[in-house]
Design a protein around this motif. Structure first.
Motif, PDB file in Angstrom:
ATOM      1  N   THR A  18      49.216  43.187  66.791  1.00 36.76           N
ATOM      2  CA  THR A  18      50.037  44.395  66.839  1.00 36.76           C
ATOM      3  C   THR A  18      50.470  44.799  65.427  1.00 36.76           C
ATOM      4  OG1 THR A  18      52.083  43.143  67.138  1.00 36.76           O
ATOM      5  CG2 THR A  18      50.925  43.851  69.135  1.00 36.76           C
ATOM      6  N   HIS A  19      50.897  46.047  65.314  1.00 36.14           N
ATOM      7  CA  HIS A  19      51.387  46.596  64.057  1.00 36.14           C
ATOM      8  C   HIS A  19      52.676  47.356  64.339  1.00 36.14           C
ATOM      9  CE1 HIS A  19      47.424  45.723  62.356  1.00 36.14           C
ATOM     10  NE2 HIS A  19      46.943  46.212  63.491  1.00 36.14           N
ATOM     11  N   TRP A  20      53.616  47.302  63.400  1.00 36.36           N
ATOM     12  CA  TRP A  20      54.868  48.052  63.525  1.00 36.36           C
ATOM     13  C   TRP A  20      54.692  49.351  62.748  1.00 36.36           C
ATOM     14  CZ3 TRP A  20      58.936  47.752  66.568  1.00 36.36           C
ATOM     15  CH2 TRP A  20      60.068  48.502  66.263  1.00 36.36           C
ATOM     16  N   ILE A  21      54.616  50.468  63.466  1.00 38.51           N
ATOM     17  CA  ILE A  21      54.394  51.769  62.832  1.00 38.51           C
ATOM     18  C   ILE A  21      55.371  52.772  63.443  1.00 38.51           C
ATOM     19  CG2 ILE A  21      52.742  53.636  62.419  1.00 38.51           C
ATOM     20  CD1 ILE A  21      50.495  51.569  62.888  1.00 38.51           C
ATOM     21  N   ALA A  22      56.057  53.523  62.607  1.00 42.79           N
ATOM     22  CA  ALA A  22      56.924  54.632  63.037  1.00 42.79           C
ATOM     23  C   ALA A  22      57.870  54.252  64.163  1.00 42.79           C
ATOM     24  CB  ALA A  22      56.081  55.842  63.418  1.00 42.79           C
ATOM     25  N   GLY A  23      58.491  53.107  64.062  1.00 40.10           N
ATOM     26  CA  GLY A  23      59.508  52.712  65.029  1.00 40.10           C
ATOM     27  C   GLY A  23      58.982  52.122  66.318  1.00 40.10           C
ATOM     28  N   LEU A  47      45.974  48.514  67.851  1.00 41.59           N
ATOM     29  CA  LEU A  47      44.902  49.362  67.329  1.00 41.59           C
ATOM     30  C   LEU A  47      43.508  48.796  67.552  1.00 41.59           C
ATOM     31  CD1 LEU A  47      46.633  50.333  63.972  1.00 41.59           C
ATOM     32  CD2 LEU A  47      46.554  51.639  66.094  1.00 41.59           C
ATOM     33  N   GLN A  48      43.421  47.533  67.945  1.00 42.05           N
ATOM     34  CA  GLN A  48      42.119  46.904  68.172  1.00 42.05           C
ATOM     35  C   GLN A  48      41.736  47.050  69.640  1.00 42.05           C
ATOM     36  OE1 GLN A  48      42.068  42.732  67.366  1.00 42.05           O
ATOM     37  NE2 GLN A  48      39.921  42.498  67.892  1.00 42.05           N
ATOM     38  N   ASN A 106      58.828  56.966  70.175  1.00 42.53           N
ATOM     39  CA  ASN A 106      59.248  55.832  69.349  1.00 42.53           C
ATOM     40  C   ASN A 106      59.826  56.314  68.027  1.00 42.53           C
ATOM     41  OD1 ASN A 106      58.484  53.889  71.193  1.00 42.53           O
ATOM     42  ND2 ASN A 106      56.497  53.525  70.262  1.00 42.53           N
ATOM     43  N   TRP A 107      59.159  57.280  67.438  1.00 42.27           N
ATOM     44  CA  TRP A 107      59.551  57.778  66.124  1.00 42.27           C
ATOM     45  C   TRP A 107      60.862  58.570  66.185  1.00 42.27           C
ATOM     46  CZ3 TRP A 107      58.444  62.922  63.824  1.00 42.27           C
ATOM     47  CH2 TRP A 107      58.734  62.961  62.452  1.00 42.27           C
ATOM     48  N   TRP A 167      55.078  50.426  73.640  1.00 42.16           N
ATOM     49  CA  TRP A 167      53.868  50.082  72.892  1.00 42.16           C
ATOM     50  C   TRP A 167      52.925  51.279  72.912  1.00 42.16           C
ATOM     51  CZ3 TRP A 167      51.470  44.677  72.742  1.00 42.16           C
ATOM     52  CH2 TRP A 167      52.459  43.709  72.593  1.00 42.16           C
ATOM     53  N   VAL A 168      52.287  51.534  71.804  1.00 42.84           N
ATOM     54  CA  VAL A 168      51.239  52.549  71.707  1.00 42.84           C
ATOM     55  C   VAL A 168      49.944  51.762  71.599  1.00 42.84           C
ATOM     56  CG1 VAL A 168      50.341  54.489  70.390  1.00 42.84           C
ATOM     57  CG2 VAL A 168      52.815  54.129  70.549  1.00 42.84           C
TER      58      VAL A 168
END
Length: 170
Positions: free
Chosen positions: A61-66, A71-72, A128-129, A136-137
């Motif tokens: 996972t990645h933490w992006i924009a809140g 992405l995988q 989220n942002w 989760w996105v």
């Protein structure tokens, strides 16, 4: 309370479209809009539903924009009960897509499926942002939503073909 704003705003849009279809007595269209509403509520509320397994710990996972982003596509731990439930929850929308717009063919179903998955995940990302929605996105959700739409439209096509053949023979 602010985290509910995306769900409330989108609910007002779906409510308006549903009422318009009901007034016009377009009942298949009404079911389409109600299905869109349901999918929106499942994905844009600050309440997360998880049908996953303990394998979530192996997902990258990645933490992006809140928010947390996956992405995988089809990574380790991604294909679990939640994966299959995402397909199942969009099959009815695919069926209704075919009933409401019978001239559409499989490339259109694929585009509608991609649009469904992308809009739901984009809504979560935006939520989220803007309001810390806490969802989760996940690229896998785009894939599964698209798959469910295509399967539903294909099943409706097969069902219509079967029923038309059955009743023509009588």
């Amino acid at each position: 309370m602010i985290r509910w704003i995306p769900a409330v705003l989108v609910s007002l849009i779906w409510l308006g479209l549903s009422l318009r279809a009901a007034r016009a007595r377009q009942y298949w269209r009404l079911l389409w809009w109600l299905g869109c509403w349901g999918l929106s509520l499942l994905t844009w509320t600050p309440i997360a539903f998880s049908f996953g397994s303990d394998s979530v710990s192996v997902i990258t996972t990645h933490w992006i924009a809140g928010g947390i982003w996956v992405l995988q596509p089809l990574g380790r731990g991604s294909v679990d009960a939640s994966f299959w439930c995402n397909i199942l929850m969009t099959v009815p929308q695919g069926w209704l897509l075919r009933l409401n717009w019978p001239r559409l063919r499989w490339p259109h179903w694929l585009l509608a499926g991609l649009a469904t998955g992308l809009s739901l995940e984009a809504g979560q990302a935006l939520g989220n942002w803007l309001v810390s929605l806490g969802r989760w996105v996940d690229i896998n959700d785009v894939i599964t939503n698209c798959t469910g739409i295509v399967i539903g439209a294909a099943l409706a096509t097969l069902g219509q073909h079967y029923w038309s053949k059955k009743f023509e023979g009588d």
